[in-house]
Design a protein around this motif. Structure first.
Motif, PDB file in Angstrom:
ATOM      1  N   THR A   1      -3.103   7.866  -9.558  1.00 61.08           N
ATOM      2  CA  THR A   1      -2.762   9.167 -10.709  1.00 61.08           C
ATOM      3  C   THR A   1      -3.668   9.860 -11.683  1.00 61.08           C
ATOM      4  O   THR A   1      -3.656  11.106 -11.788  1.00 61.08           O
TER       5      THR A   1
ATOM      6  N   ASN B   1       1.209  -1.397   0.016  1.00 58.23           N
ATOM      7  CA  ASN B   1      -0.161   0.480   0.011  1.00 58.23           C
ATOM      8  C   ASN B   1       1.046   1.730   0.124  1.00 58.23           C
ATOM      9  O   ASN B   1       1.485   1.272   0.983  1.00 58.23           O
TER      10      ASN B   1
ATOM     11  N   ASP C   1      -6.720  10.661  -8.883  1.00 55.90           N
ATOM     12  CA  ASP C   1      -6.564  10.171  -7.073  1.00 55.90           C
ATOM     13  C   ASP C   1      -5.359  10.578  -6.902  1.00 55.90           C
ATOM     14  O   ASP C   1      -4.153   9.624  -6.940  1.00 55.90           O
TER      15      ASP C   1
ATOM     16  N   SER D   1      -3.598  10.261  -4.178  1.00 55.11           N
ATOM     17  CA  SER D   1      -3.155  10.098  -2.739  1.00 55.11           C
ATOM     18  C   SER D   1      -1.240   8.851  -2.292  1.00 55.11           C
ATOM     19  O   SER D   1      -1.677   8.510  -1.681  1.00 55.11           O
ATOM     20  N   TYR D   2      -1.409   8.780  -3.851  1.00 56.04           N
ATOM     21  CA  TYR D   2      -0.228   8.299  -4.020  1.00 56.04           C
ATOM     22  C   TYR D   2       1.119   9.591  -5.063  1.00 56.04           C
ATOM     23  O   TYR D   2       1.505   8.807  -5.086  1.00 56.04           O
TER      24      TYR D   2
ATOM     25  N   ALA E   1      -0.054   4.394  -0.666  1.00 60.77           N
ATOM     26  CA  ALA E   1      -1.248   5.589  -0.856  1.00 60.77           C
ATOM     27  C   ALA E   1      -0.433   6.314   0.489  1.00 60.77           C
ATOM     28  O   ALA E   1       0.507   6.310   1.523  1.00 60.77           O
ATOM     29  N   THR E   2      -0.639   7.574   0.809  1.00 63.10           N
ATOM     30  CA  THR E   2       0.046   8.368   1.516  1.00 63.10           C
ATOM     31  C   THR E   2       0.145   8.209   2.792  1.00 63.10           C
ATOM     32  O   THR E   2       1.153   8.247   3.905  1.00 63.10           O
ATOM     33  N   ASP E   3      -1.023   8.269   3.026  1.00 65.31           N
ATOM     34  CA  ASP E   3      -1.820   7.675   4.475  1.00 65.31           C
ATOM     35  C   ASP E   3      -1.141   6.432   5.186  1.00 65.31           C
ATOM     36  O   ASP E   3      -1.440   6.284   6.429  1.00 65.31           O
TER      37      ASP E   3
END
Length: 383
Positions: free
Chosen positions: A193, A141, A197, A199-200, A143-145
């Motif tokens: 992206t 995963n 989206d 988040s990446y 993703a940023t979080d």
């Protein structure tokens, strides 16, 4: 502008697939030398050369970004939905590339002592990275979080190493990403992206920064190593390519939802044969392109070697090959080319042969005129 965009687009399609090099596409399309020269000009050239190289690479880069983005969307979807078929295709790509690599550098590798030790080192290093990768089997995963400092550092180092394939013959950056277990995650991040989206974005920024640092740090070092230790480096790369087959087999473990590693039951022979056929066709096209290039260079060298030179009567230097020998050499080469490439039209070769014959006739007439002048002057002096 449009031509360079298309060139970059085609290079990106090749770079996005493990086992296929964008450099091969650049050579087939006839701009490989300009591509390498532009990179060197940007890094080490003068201000004018740097500006010219930047303009060329910028046009090429726009097409590359477009092509790689579209390829990432398609390949990431295929890898998730048909992972074993795509992995079999990649195995076909790399399995066919290894024999071509060995044959192309056979003369260089023959004189290396303990040659296969370097190949074993390359294979062992890839196997070690493949099994020790922190992103394999745990569900990646990016993703940023969900990012952690070790993951950011790992992606940064992987990008630095993968971009080095730009100056390494026979291996692609996508293959190295597969070794690090980041091929499917990075492709999925690019696709997300492009689907807005964001988040990446952070991980892609880290990846781009690592690639930039790799270009600045590794390019000159790798070129120096290739100049001084080319046979050893080539054997090391061959070992890495063989080891990457293991990384491809473990590719399903790098998905968001890990799947079992590929085995003989899930291996798709049909897709592997398709991969073999594609790489074989690309290498055949490259060899034909090299033959055509050599066929245009050799006549020019032969013409220069047989050009008439005015010499003193007392000079006794070795003479160049005679016109008859040159004609025999052209005939042998023509028969060889006709045998290896029968589909080539004969009209261009006949025009070339006509031009060469006309040049040889003119050279012979010039020699005869020079000899007649020398004899006439000698006769006048004798009288």
């Amino acid at each position: 502008m449009i031509t360079n965009l298309v060139r970059g687009f085609c290079m990106a399609l090749a770079d996005s697939v493990p086992g296929v090099s964008g450099g091969t596409i650049a050579f087939l399309l006839g701009f490989y030398d300009r591509f390498i020269t532009s990179i060197d000009d940007v890094l080490h050239g003068s201000r004018t050369e740097r500006a010219r190289g930047v303009r060329f690479l910028a046009k090429l880069g726009i097409g590359w970004v477009i092509g790689f983005g579209l390829a990432a969307v398609a390949l990431s979807s295929l890898f998730e939905n048909h992972v074993y078929a795509v992995s079999s295709l990649f195995i076909g790509f790399i399995a066919c590339s290894i024999p071509f690599m060995v044959r192309e550098h056979k003369a260089e590798l023959r004189g290396v002592r303990s040659a296969w030790v370097f190949a074993l080192v390359g294979f062992g290093l890839v196997a070690l990275v493949t099994f020790a990768s922190p992103v394999v089997g745990s569900g990646v995963n990016l993703a940023t979080d969900a990012l952690t400092p070790p993951t950011l550092l790992y992606v940064f180092i992987a990008a630095m190493v993968a971009i080095s394939a730009m100056v390494l013959p026979g291996i692609s950056g996508s293959t190295l990403l597969l070794v690090f277990g980041l091929y499917a995650p990075i492709m999925a991040a690019i696709r997300a992206t492009l689907s807005l989206d964001f988040s990446y974005v952070v991980i892609l920024g880290v990846f781009a920064l690592g690639a930039l640092c790799g270009i600045l740090l590794f390019t000159r070092v790798i070129r120096r190593c290739l100049e001084c230790y080319r046979p050893q480096i080539m054997l090391f790369i061959i070992g890495m390519m063989a080891g990457s087959l293991l990384a491809i087999a473990r590719g399903p473990l790098t998905l968001d939802v890990p799947m079992p590693a590929m085995d003989l039951m899930s291996f798709d022979l049909g897709f592997a044969l398709v991969g073999v056929g594609i790489v074989w066709a690309l290498n055949l096209m490259r060899q034909r392109a090299e033959q055509r290039e050599n066929a245009t260079v050799q006549p020019a060298n032969a013409q220069h070697a047989n050009a008439p030179r005015a010499q003193d009567s007392s000079a006794s230097a070795p003479t160049a090959p005679t016109g008859s020998l040159v004609s025999v050499m052209y005939t042998i080469r023509y028969v060889k080319d006709a045998w290896t490439n029968p589909k080539r039209t004969m009209s261009s070769r006949l025009r070339t042969s006509g031009k060469v014959s006309l040049q040889m006739v003119r050279a012979r007439l010039a020699q005869n005129r020079f000899a007649s002048r020398v004899l006439s002057r000698y006769a006048e002096d004798a009288e």
